[in-house]
Design a protein around this motif. Structure first.
Motif, PDB file in Angstrom:
ATOM      1  N   GLU A  82      20.762  29.520  43.420  1.00 13.69           N
ATOM      2  CA  GLU A  82      21.694  30.460  44.030  1.00 13.69           C
ATOM      3  C   GLU A  82      22.341  31.245  42.896  1.00 13.69           C
ATOM      4  O   GLU A  82      22.854  30.647  41.943  1.00 13.69           O
ATOM      5  CB  GLU A  82      22.740  29.729  44.863  1.00 13.69           C
ATOM      6  CG  GLU A  82      22.126  28.988  46.048  1.00 13.69           C
ATOM      7  CD  GLU A  82      23.170  28.371  46.976  1.00 13.69           C
ATOM      8  OE1 GLU A  82      24.344  28.267  46.565  1.00 13.69           O
ATOM      9  OE2 GLU A  82      22.803  28.008  48.101  1.00 13.69           O
ATOM     10  N   GLN A  83      22.338  32.570  42.987  1.00 14.91           N
ATOM     11  CA  GLN A  83      22.725  33.398  41.855  1.00 14.91           C
ATOM     12  C   GLN A  83      23.848  34.367  42.222  1.00 14.91           C
ATOM     13  O   GLN A  83      24.030  34.721  43.389  1.00 14.91           O
ATOM     14  CB  GLN A  83      21.517  34.180  41.334  1.00 14.91           C
ATOM     15  CG  GLN A  83      20.356  33.285  40.907  1.00 14.91           C
ATOM     16  CD  GLN A  83      19.187  34.073  40.347  1.00 14.91           C
ATOM     17  OE1 GLN A  83      19.323  34.809  39.368  1.00 14.91           O
ATOM     18  NE2 GLN A  83      18.015  33.925  40.963  1.00 14.91           N
ATOM     19  N   GLY A  84      24.594  34.778  41.203  1.00 15.49           N
ATOM     20  CA  GLY A  84      25.616  35.785  41.416  1.00 15.49           C
ATOM     21  C   GLY A  84      26.882  35.531  40.634  1.00 15.49           C
ATOM     22  O   GLY A  84      27.121  34.438  40.115  1.00 15.49           O
ATOM     23  N   GLN A  85      27.720  36.578  40.570  1.00 13.07           N
ATOM     24  CA  GLN A  85      28.966  36.547  39.811  1.00 13.07           C
ATOM     25  C   GLN A  85      30.068  37.207  40.652  1.00 13.07           C
ATOM     26  O   GLN A  85      30.715  38.146  40.221  1.00 13.07           O
ATOM     27  CB  GLN A  85      28.785  37.284  38.479  1.00 13.07           C
ATOM     28  CG  GLN A  85      29.922  37.103  37.484  1.00 13.07           C
ATOM     29  CD  GLN A  85      29.680  37.858  36.192  1.00 13.07           C
ATOM     30  OE1 GLN A  85      28.864  38.771  36.134  1.00 13.07           O
ATOM     31  NE2 GLN A  85      30.392  37.496  35.143  1.00 13.07           N
ATOM     32  N   GLY A 132      32.782  36.448  23.428  1.00  9.96           N
ATOM     33  CA  GLY A 132      32.625  37.682  22.678  1.00  9.96           C
ATOM     34  C   GLY A 132      31.429  38.530  23.069  1.00  9.96           C
ATOM     35  O   GLY A 132      31.221  39.596  22.474  1.00  9.96           O
ATOM     36  N   HIS A 133      30.663  38.108  24.033  1.00 16.26           N
ATOM     37  CA  HIS A 133      29.469  38.886  24.389  1.00 16.26           C
ATOM     38  C   HIS A 133      29.879  40.222  25.000  1.00 16.26           C
ATOM     39  O   HIS A 133      30.749  40.277  25.866  1.00 16.26           O
ATOM     40  CB  HIS A 133      28.597  38.094  25.372  1.00 16.26           C
ATOM     41  CG  HIS A 133      27.210  38.642  25.471  1.00 16.26           C
ATOM     42  ND1 HIS A 133      26.903  39.787  26.172  1.00 16.26           N
ATOM     43  CD2 HIS A 133      26.039  38.216  24.930  1.00 16.26           C
ATOM     44  CE1 HIS A 133      25.624  40.031  26.080  1.00 16.26           C
ATOM     45  NE2 HIS A 133      25.070  39.091  25.320  1.00 16.26           N
ATOM     46  N   PRO A 134      29.230  41.312  24.596  1.00 15.25           N
ATOM     47  CA  PRO A 134      29.619  42.630  25.120  1.00 15.25           C
ATOM     48  C   PRO A 134      29.252  42.846  26.585  1.00 15.25           C
ATOM     49  O   PRO A 134      29.856  43.688  27.254  1.00 15.25           O
ATOM     50  CB  PRO A 134      28.847  43.599  24.215  1.00 15.25           C
ATOM     51  CG  PRO A 134      27.688  42.794  23.681  1.00 15.25           C
ATOM     52  CD  PRO A 134      28.199  41.404  23.547  1.00 15.25           C
ATOM     53  N   ASP A 135      28.267  42.105  27.074  1.00 17.11           N
ATOM     54  CA  ASP A 135      27.864  42.212  28.479  1.00 17.11           C
ATOM     55  C   ASP A 135      28.650  41.191  29.288  1.00 17.11           C
ATOM     56  O   ASP A 135      28.493  39.985  29.106  1.00 17.11           O
ATOM     57  CB  ASP A 135      26.360  41.966  28.589  1.00 17.11           C
ATOM     58  CG  ASP A 135      25.848  42.114  30.020  1.00 17.11           C
ATOM     59  OD1 ASP A 135      26.669  42.302  30.952  1.00 17.11           O
ATOM     60  OD2 ASP A 135      24.618  42.011  30.211  1.00 17.11           O
ATOM     61  N   HIS A 136      29.482  41.661  30.207  1.00 17.31           N
ATOM     62  CA  HIS A 136      30.330  40.759  30.987  1.00 17.31           C
ATOM     63  C   HIS A 136      29.501  39.730  31.747  1.00 17.31           C
ATOM     64  O   HIS A 136      29.927  38.585  31.917  1.00 17.31           O
ATOM     65  CB  HIS A 136      31.186  41.567  31.964  1.00 17.31           C
ATOM     66  CG  HIS A 136      32.154  40.738  32.742  1.00 17.31           C
ATOM     67  ND1 HIS A 136      33.249  40.112  32.168  1.00 17.31           N
ATOM     68  CD2 HIS A 136      32.180  40.395  34.060  1.00 17.31           C
ATOM     69  CE1 HIS A 136      33.905  39.440  33.091  1.00 17.31           C
ATOM     70  NE2 HIS A 136      33.286  39.589  34.244  1.00 17.31           N
ATOM     71  N   ALA A 137      28.304  40.107  32.178  1.00 14.66           N
ATOM     72  CA  ALA A 137      27.457  39.205  32.957  1.00 14.66           C
ATOM     73  C   ALA A 137      26.900  38.066  32.115  1.00 14.66           C
ATOM     74  O   ALA A 137      26.382  37.088  32.659  1.00 14.66           O
ATOM     75  CB  ALA A 137      26.310  39.981  33.601  1.00 14.66           C
TER      76      ALA A 137
END
Length: 317
Positions: free
Chosen positions: A78-81, A117-122
């Motif tokens: 199951e996937q998602g944010q 610190g990752h630039p991609d919020h996802a």
């Protein structure tokens, strides 16, 4: 630091942690509870003398957790944010670094990888939420697993049940078998089938149990027993931890039949229960072993009354 280097660093740290986990040199830290807890379950417990001679429980479902078997053979990702109803921060993904079978033995690993610190919020907070293809499938039986759960601020691991899709939450019911959060080595055994206000104020059963060894390498054994008359919808539910009866509850009227329920295994990040606390950068793992569905409780059905009598009624919320 480029993302590739950052994530490789996290995975290297995770692999080192796994080696230390597999060959521990010291005991894990104790709980950090926020108040006086009820008496804990001893780290070494012995099941009560319930043995039923000549009638050993039999496994009717057990997933293949060999390292060469894909996780998707037994579970759907199951996937998602989108917060998942609890203002959670993780992005559930199907990446192999977030869910896999251990190369060092038959175990299912679910990982939350934290990289603020990752630039991609996802990609800041990735994790996995697994839903079993298999349902309980029978009107009565016992689901068991041996689990090592992470204990850390902002981390919320769970081993629980929901009805198969489509279903209506919370009216159709939810069963929580192993659930701990925010750095406390305390298990929250729960049964939910209503909202938290108005006429549904008493439609929950919950019992908190401190487990000092919840993150120990040998893991903790969890058993959930159900016994339902599907013609009436009435039944009884019981939860055990390391062989000790913990909580009991009558099956609520109007909830889905137990044979429709499926297994979920996940690690959430943040969320309401963590009160806005977020974890530090790193890798957090739930390790699941000995996952199986049995046709009877650990000591047979003739001893279920003894198990039932030794359990406590869950508290309302």
């Amino acid at each position: 630091m480029p993302f590739r280097d950052a994530i490789q660093g996290i995975i290297k740290k995770a692999d080192k942690a796994w080696e230390e986990f597999s060959h521990p040199t010291s005991q894990p830290p104790g709980p950090s509870n926020n108040g006086p807890p009820p008496p804990p379950i001893p780290a070494a417990t012995r099941p009560p003398a319930y043995q039923e001679p000549g009638l050993q429980p039999q496994i009717y479902w057990q997933p293949n957790l060999h390292s060469q078997a894909p996780v998707s053979a037994n579970f759907y990702h199951e996937q998602g944010q989108h917060g998942w109803g609890n203002q959670e921060s993780q992005n559930y993904v199907d990446h192999p670094q977030n869910s896999f079978h251990s190369p060092q033995g038959d175990a299912l690993i679910v990982r939350a990888l934290i990289n603020h610190g990752h630039p991609d919020h996802a990609q800041k907070f990735t994790s996995a939420r697994l839903s079993s293809h298999q349902t309980l499938g029978r009107p009565r039986g016992c689901l068991s697993a041996r689990i090592t759960a992470p204990v850390a601020r902002g981390i919320w691991p769970a081993f629980w049940l929901l009805p198969k899709d489509p279903f209506k939450w919370p009216e159709d019911g939810e069963v929580d078998i192993m659930e701990a959060w925010n750095g406390d080595a305390v298990n929250h055994t729960c049964l939910h089938w209503g909202h938290f206000n108005g006429e549904d104020w008493d439609k929950h059963r919950v019992l908190e149990t401190p487990i000092p060894n919840i993150n120990s390498p040998q893991g903790v054994r969890y058993d959930f027993i159900w016994d339902e008359d599907e013609s009436t919808g009435r039944g009884r539910l019981a939860w055990l931890i390391d062989g000790r009866p913990i909580m009991r509850a009558e099956k609520p009227p109007g909830t889905r039949k137990m044979s429709d329920f499926r297994i979920l295994i996940n690690i959430a990040v943040g969320g309401n229960v963590c009160q806005g606390v977020m974890p530090s950068d790193g890798c957090y793992e739930t390790v699941v072993r000995e996952l199986a569905m049995w046709d009877a409780p650990p000591w047979g059905w003739t001893q279920f009354e003894s198990i039932w009598n030794d359990c406590k009624d869950g508290n309302t919320m």
